[in-house]
Design an enzyme around this catalytic site. Structure first.
Site, PDB file in Angstrom:
ATOM      1  N   ALA A 119      -8.020  10.984   3.349  1.00  0.00           N
ATOM      2  CA  ALA A 119      -8.629  11.715   4.451  1.00  0.00           C
ATOM      3  C   ALA A 119      -8.298  13.212   4.348  1.00  0.00           C
ATOM      4  O   ALA A 119      -7.275  13.587   3.783  1.00  0.00           O
ATOM      5  CB  ALA A 119      -8.085  11.158   5.769  1.00  0.00           C
ATOM      6  N   SER A 151     -13.139   9.795   1.012  1.00  0.00           N
ATOM      7  CA  SER A 151     -12.757   9.066   2.232  1.00  0.00           C
ATOM      8  C   SER A 151     -13.837   9.178   3.300  1.00  0.00           C
ATOM      9  O   SER A 151     -14.515  10.202   3.415  1.00  0.00           O
ATOM     10  CB  SER A 151     -11.452   9.644   2.785  1.00  0.00           C
ATOM     11  OG  SER A 151     -11.204   9.187   4.104  1.00  0.00           O
ATOM     12  N   GLN A 157     -15.522   5.668   0.404  1.00  0.00           N
ATOM     13  CA  GLN A 157     -14.675   4.686   1.097  1.00  0.00           C
ATOM     14  C   GLN A 157     -15.070   4.594   2.563  1.00  0.00           C
ATOM     15  O   GLN A 157     -15.345   5.603   3.217  1.00  0.00           O
ATOM     16  CB  GLN A 157     -13.199   5.095   0.948  1.00  0.00           C
ATOM     17  CG  GLN A 157     -12.214   4.207   1.687  1.00  0.00           C
ATOM     18  CD  GLN A 157     -11.936   4.707   3.102  1.00  0.00           C
ATOM     19  OE1 GLN A 157     -12.056   5.902   3.374  1.00  0.00           O
ATOM     20  NE2 GLN A 157     -11.577   3.806   4.009  1.00  0.00           N
ATOM     21  N   TYR A 160     -14.093   2.621   6.451  1.00  0.00           N
ATOM     22  CA  TYR A 160     -13.409   1.689   7.350  1.00  0.00           C
ATOM     23  C   TYR A 160     -14.490   1.048   8.207  1.00  0.00           C
ATOM     24  O   TYR A 160     -15.548   1.652   8.446  1.00  0.00           O
ATOM     25  CB  TYR A 160     -12.402   2.426   8.255  1.00  0.00           C
ATOM     26  CG  TYR A 160     -11.163   2.896   7.538  1.00  0.00           C
ATOM     27  CD1 TYR A 160     -10.188   2.008   7.137  1.00  0.00           C
ATOM     28  CD2 TYR A 160     -10.968   4.255   7.273  1.00  0.00           C
ATOM     29  CE1 TYR A 160      -9.049   2.435   6.482  1.00  0.00           C
ATOM     30  CE2 TYR A 160      -9.827   4.693   6.619  1.00  0.00           C
ATOM     31  CZ  TYR A 160      -8.869   3.777   6.224  1.00  0.00           C
ATOM     32  OH  TYR A 160      -7.743   4.206   5.580  1.00  0.00           O
ATOM     33  N   THR A 170     -12.190  -0.493   2.932  1.00  0.00           N
ATOM     34  CA  THR A 170     -10.734  -0.666   3.033  1.00  0.00           C
ATOM     35  C   THR A 170     -10.419  -1.707   4.098  1.00  0.00           C
ATOM     36  O   THR A 170     -10.814  -1.556   5.259  1.00  0.00           O
ATOM     37  CB  THR A 170     -10.059   0.677   3.374  1.00  0.00           C
ATOM     38  OG1 THR A 170     -10.396   1.618   2.351  1.00  0.00           O
ATOM     39  CG2 THR A 170      -8.552   0.537   3.453  1.00  0.00           C
ATOM     40  N   LYS A 198     -11.027  -2.797  -0.878  1.00  0.00           N
ATOM     41  CA  LYS A 198      -9.748  -2.102  -1.158  1.00  0.00           C
ATOM     42  C   LYS A 198      -8.645  -2.599  -0.237  1.00  0.00           C
ATOM     43  O   LYS A 198      -8.832  -2.671   0.981  1.00  0.00           O
ATOM     44  CB  LYS A 198      -9.927  -0.596  -0.974  1.00  0.00           C
ATOM     45  CG  LYS A 198      -8.634   0.219  -1.129  1.00  0.00           C
ATOM     46  CD  LYS A 198      -8.903   1.716  -1.131  1.00  0.00           C
ATOM     47  CE  LYS A 198      -7.655   2.546  -1.332  1.00  0.00           C
ATOM     48  NZ  LYS A 198      -6.941   2.826  -0.098  1.00  0.00           N
ATOM     49  N   HIS A 253      -2.004   0.599   0.087  1.00  0.00           N
ATOM     50  CA  HIS A 253      -2.347   1.831   0.814  1.00  0.00           C
ATOM     51  C   HIS A 253      -1.257   2.901   0.608  1.00  0.00           C
ATOM     52  O   HIS A 253      -0.949   3.676   1.508  1.00  0.00           O
ATOM     53  CB  HIS A 253      -2.526   1.508   2.309  1.00  0.00           C
ATOM     54  CG  HIS A 253      -3.500   2.387   3.036  1.00  0.00           C
ATOM     55  ND1 HIS A 253      -4.682   1.911   3.548  1.00  0.00           N
ATOM     56  CD2 HIS A 253      -3.466   3.689   3.372  1.00  0.00           C
ATOM     57  CE1 HIS A 253      -5.320   2.900   4.172  1.00  0.00           C
ATOM     58  NE2 HIS A 253      -4.602   3.988   4.070  1.00  0.00           N
ATOM     59  N   ARG A 294       1.583   2.889   3.167  1.00  0.00           N
ATOM     60  CA  ARG A 294       1.311   3.468   4.485  1.00  0.00           C
ATOM     61  C   ARG A 294       0.860   2.430   5.507  1.00  0.00           C
ATOM     62  O   ARG A 294       0.608   2.778   6.655  1.00  0.00           O
ATOM     63  CB  ARG A 294       0.227   4.554   4.348  1.00  0.00           C
ATOM     64  CG  ARG A 294       0.681   5.729   3.513  1.00  0.00           C
ATOM     65  CD  ARG A 294      -0.481   6.564   2.983  1.00  0.00           C
ATOM     66  NE  ARG A 294      -1.118   7.422   3.966  1.00  0.00           N
ATOM     67  CZ  ARG A 294      -0.706   8.637   4.308  1.00  0.00           C
ATOM     68  NH1 ARG A 294       0.384   9.137   3.747  1.00  0.00           N
ATOM     69  NH2 ARG A 294      -1.362   9.359   5.186  1.00  0.00           N
ATOM     70  N   GLY A 336       1.540   4.715  -6.430  1.00  0.00           N
ATOM     71  CA  GLY A 336       2.679   5.165  -7.216  1.00  0.00           C
ATOM     72  C   GLY A 336       2.361   5.552  -8.645  1.00  0.00           C
ATOM     73  O   GLY A 336       3.275   5.804  -9.432  1.00  0.00           O
ATOM     74  N   ARG A 354      -1.656  10.812  -3.694  1.00  0.00           N
ATOM     75  CA  ARG A 354      -0.942  12.028  -3.286  1.00  0.00           C
ATOM     76  C   ARG A 354      -0.919  13.156  -4.329  1.00  0.00           C
ATOM     77  O   ARG A 354      -1.074  14.331  -3.943  1.00  0.00           O
ATOM     78  CB  ARG A 354       0.485  11.672  -2.860  1.00  0.00           C
ATOM     79  CG  ARG A 354       0.533  10.790  -1.583  1.00  0.00           C
ATOM     80  CD  ARG A 354       1.951  10.304  -1.331  1.00  0.00           C
ATOM     81  NE  ARG A 354       2.101   9.471  -0.156  1.00  0.00           N
ATOM     82  CZ  ARG A 354       1.994   8.132  -0.149  1.00  0.00           C
ATOM     83  NH1 ARG A 354       1.685   7.486  -1.262  1.00  0.00           N
ATOM     84  NH2 ARG A 354       2.194   7.449   0.968  1.00  0.00           N
TER      85      ARG A 354
HETATM   86  C1  LIG Z   1      -2.826  11.599   2.988  1.00  0.00           C
HETATM   87  C2  LIG Z   1      -3.432  10.263   2.667  1.00  0.00           C
HETATM   88  C3  LIG Z   1      -4.614   9.877   3.270  1.00  0.00           C
HETATM   89  C4  LIG Z   1      -5.195   8.653   2.963  1.00  0.00           C
HETATM   90  N1  LIG Z   1      -6.398   8.336   3.522  1.00  0.00           N
HETATM   91  C5  LIG Z   1      -7.000   7.177   3.147  1.00  0.00           C
HETATM   92  C6  LIG Z   1      -8.304   6.891   3.620  1.00  0.00           C
HETATM   93  O1  LIG Z   1      -8.923   7.659   4.357  1.00  0.00           O
HETATM   94  N2  LIG Z   1      -8.870   5.719   3.234  1.00  0.00           N
HETATM   95  C7  LIG Z   1      -8.219   4.818   2.407  1.00  0.00           C
HETATM   96  O2  LIG Z   1      -8.761   3.762   2.094  1.00  0.00           O
HETATM   97  N3  LIG Z   1      -6.998   5.097   1.928  1.00  0.00           N
HETATM   98  C8  LIG Z   1      -6.383   6.255   2.276  1.00  0.00           C
HETATM   99  N4  LIG Z   1      -5.163   6.554   1.733  1.00  0.00           N
HETATM  100  C9  LIG Z   1      -4.543   5.627   0.743  1.00  0.00           C
HETATM  101  C10 LIG Z   1      -4.982   5.984  -0.701  1.00  0.00           C
HETATM  102  O3  LIG Z   1      -6.336   5.671  -0.912  1.00  0.00           O
HETATM  103  C11 LIG Z   1      -4.188   5.221  -1.761  1.00  0.00           C
HETATM  104  O4  LIG Z   1      -4.264   3.827  -1.500  1.00  0.00           O
HETATM  105  C12 LIG Z   1      -2.721   5.625  -1.901  1.00  0.00           C
HETATM  106  O5  LIG Z   1      -2.485   6.956  -1.501  1.00  0.00           O
HETATM  107  C13 LIG Z   1      -2.328   5.450  -3.364  1.00  0.00           C
HETATM  108  O6  LIG Z   1      -1.000   5.667  -3.550  1.00  0.00           O
HETATM  109  P1  LIG Z   1      -0.358   7.047  -4.130  1.00  0.00           P
HETATM  110  O7  LIG Z   1      -0.544   8.071  -3.094  1.00  0.00           O
HETATM  111  O8  LIG Z   1       1.077   6.617  -4.295  1.00  0.00           O
HETATM  112  O9  LIG Z   1      -1.000   7.392  -5.449  1.00  0.00           O
HETATM  113  C14 LIG Z   1      -4.553   7.767   2.048  1.00  0.00           C
HETATM  114  C15 LIG Z   1      -3.351   8.169   1.443  1.00  0.00           C
HETATM  115  C16 LIG Z   1      -2.799   9.398   1.725  1.00  0.00           C
HETATM  116  C17 LIG Z   1      -1.521   9.791   1.044  1.00  0.00           C
HETATM  117  O1  LIG Z   2      -3.713   8.191   6.594  1.00  0.00           O
HETATM  118  C1  LIG Z   2      -4.187   7.193   6.053  1.00  0.00           C
HETATM  119  O2  LIG Z   2      -3.570   6.547   5.191  1.00  0.00           O
HETATM  120  C2  LIG Z   2      -5.488   6.714   6.421  1.00  0.00           C
HETATM  121  O3  LIG Z   2      -5.902   5.782   5.807  1.00  0.00           O
HETATM  122  C3  LIG Z   2      -6.302   7.301   7.488  1.00  0.00           C
HETATM  123  C4  LIG Z   2      -6.927   6.478   8.412  1.00  0.00           C
HETATM  124  C5  LIG Z   2      -7.683   7.035   9.434  1.00  0.00           C
HETATM  125  C6  LIG Z   2      -7.842   8.398   9.528  1.00  0.00           C
HETATM  126  C7  LIG Z   2      -7.225   9.206   8.596  1.00  0.00           C
HETATM  127  C8  LIG Z   2      -6.481   8.660   7.572  1.00  0.00           C
END
Ligand SMILES: Cc1cc2nc3c(=O)[nH]c(=O)nc-3n(C[C@H](O)[C@H](O)[C@H](O)COP(=O)(O)O)c2cc1C
Ligand SMILES: O=C(O)C(=O)c1ccccc1
Length: 360
Positions: free
Chosen positions: A79, A106, A128, A130, A156, A233, A257, A260, A290, A312
């Site tokens: 995001a 996203s 992607q 939701y 997701t 996902k 995720h 997270r 990772g 990240r």
């Molecule tokens: C700041 C941030 C925002 C994310 N937003 C989304 C998102 O909007 N939709 C989603 O499916 N996953 C989201 N993710 C998860 C990532 O798609 C992914 O699964 C994860 O970051 C991979 O791991 P890594 O950061 O260790 O490489 C987000 C992750 C981060 C760090």
């Molecule tokens: O932060 C996230 O991991 C994420 O997936 C998300 C979900 C909703 C809004 C913004 C980010």
């Protein structure tokens, strides 16, 4: 500029970003146990290199769902890229496009799908999603993605709600005014900007907007409304991988995720082998969580993944230098992967298989 390794990108981003934004990007849910487990699982895996194989021409290219890719490395959906750089996803897409790297955008992207597609210049894009309570908004976005040339959707499923994230609760993180999920109607996004006691604003916003009641049976509803392939996902078990394929998924993304969501979830690299076996080649298996080095990509490909996504680190590159920073990051990972293939005796991605992996 000029980071020699991934740690340099992380340090440069840390120095540039505000504390609350840094905490949101870096953080995990709960005690951050799943976040740590992703790295631990990858570190535990070791490679069994083979020698006296002709590696004078090493080619890391591949293809997934018929898309030719420069490397088996794509960008995970995240995001609000504008948190890391004012140009946000447009800068990311420029770098991805220049190198032929798949970008997953996203649903909460902070630039429009159309601007992102223009910057990607024909390089592959996935969107992607939701599952929002407001189903019409999901279908509208899928239609826009198809019209803008996106080639797949990624639903997701590991987030019936966003998990409790202590760093965000403590910092009081809210999405800053002026940065928003511009592809969604503003009526659905306003509360992400409001501070809330206890829960982070992202968590509260997700409880309002995400539909926690959907089941496998609902997938048919979405599939009937789009012609794009649909990947699922957040898969972490053979059972759910089987269900995904049975319900017509065009691919699965093995992911917790990035640590997270469920804090006690299995690491994605640990879940990967049983999912690869369950899928049995019926659709591509993508993995994230990772991935920090070219050698991590080699490891997950050896376990049977077709494609690895990085999360990240892309935001670190973006914070360091916009499109140029992301381009540098992608080039570093490509060079590391090519070297790992050369040094382990795998001239082609199709040469990489489970015999190259040992549990250490
Ligand atoms: C700041 C941030 C925002 C994310 N937003 C989304 C998102 O909007 N939709 C989603 O499916 N996953 C989201 N993710 C998860 C990532 O798609 C992914 O699964 C994860 O970051 C991979 O791991 P890594 O950061 O260790 O490489 C987000 C992750 C981060 C760090
Ligand atoms: O932060 C996230 O991991 C994420 O997936 C998300 C979900 C909703 C809004 C913004 C980010």
């Amino acid at each position: 500029m000029g980071s020699l390794d991934i740690a340099g990108f992380e340090a440069a981003a840390r120095a540039r970003l505000a504390d609350d934004v840094w905490g949101y990007i870096q953080g995990g849910s709960g005690s951050e146990s799943a976040l740590r487990a992703n790295r631990e699982a990858l570190e535990r895996l070791r490679v069994r290199p083979r020698f006296l194989v002709d590696v004078s021409a090493c080619d890391p290219s591949t293809s997934v769902l018929g898309l030719p890719l420069a490397t088996p490395l794509g960008i995970a959906p995240m995001a609000y890229h504008r948190l890391a750089h004012p140009e946000g996803e447009v800068a990311t897409a420029e770098a991805a496009g220049a190198s032929g790297t798949l970008l997953t955008v996203s649903m909460f992207a902070s630039r429009t799908l159309e601007d992102i597609a223009a910057a990607a210049a024909g390089s592959p894009l996935w969107l992607q999603l939701y599952w929002l309570r407001e189903r019409a908004a999901v279908v509208e976005l899928a239609d826009r993605a198809a019209a803008a040339g996106f080639s797949a959707l990624v639903l997701t499923v590991d987030a019936p709600k966003v998990a409790r994230r202590p760093r965000d609760s403590r910092s009081g993180f809210t999405v800053p005014e002026g940065i928003g999920a511009v592809n969604l109607p503003s009526s659905l996004t306003a509360s992400a900007h409001r501070h809330s006691e206890g829960a982070s604003s992202i968590e509260r916003h997700s409880r309002e907007q995400f539909d926690p009641g959907i089941t496998w049976a609902d997938l048919a509803w979405l599939r009937e409304r789009t012609s794009l392939p649909l990947l699922i996902k957040g898969i972490l078990t053979a059972e759910d991988a089987e269900l995904a394929v049975a319900h017509g998924a065009s691919g699965v993304v093995v992911s917790n995720h990035g640590g997270r969501q469920l804090d006690c979830a299995v690491a994605s690299a640990d879940a990967l082998p049983e999912i690869v076996d369950a899928v049995g080649g019926r659709c591509p298996v993508v993995v994230d969580g990772g991935i920090r080095h070219g050698s991590d990509v080699l490891k997950v490909l050896a376990l049977g993944a077709d494609l690895a996504l990085i999360g990240r680190p892309v935001l670190w590159g973006l914070a360091q230098g916009g499109a140029a920073g992301v381009a540098e990051l992608l080039e570093l990972l490509r060079a590391e992967l090519t070297e790992a293939m050369v040094l382990s005796g795998c001239p082609l991605t199709s040469d990489i298989n489970r015999s190259f992996i040992t549990a250490g």
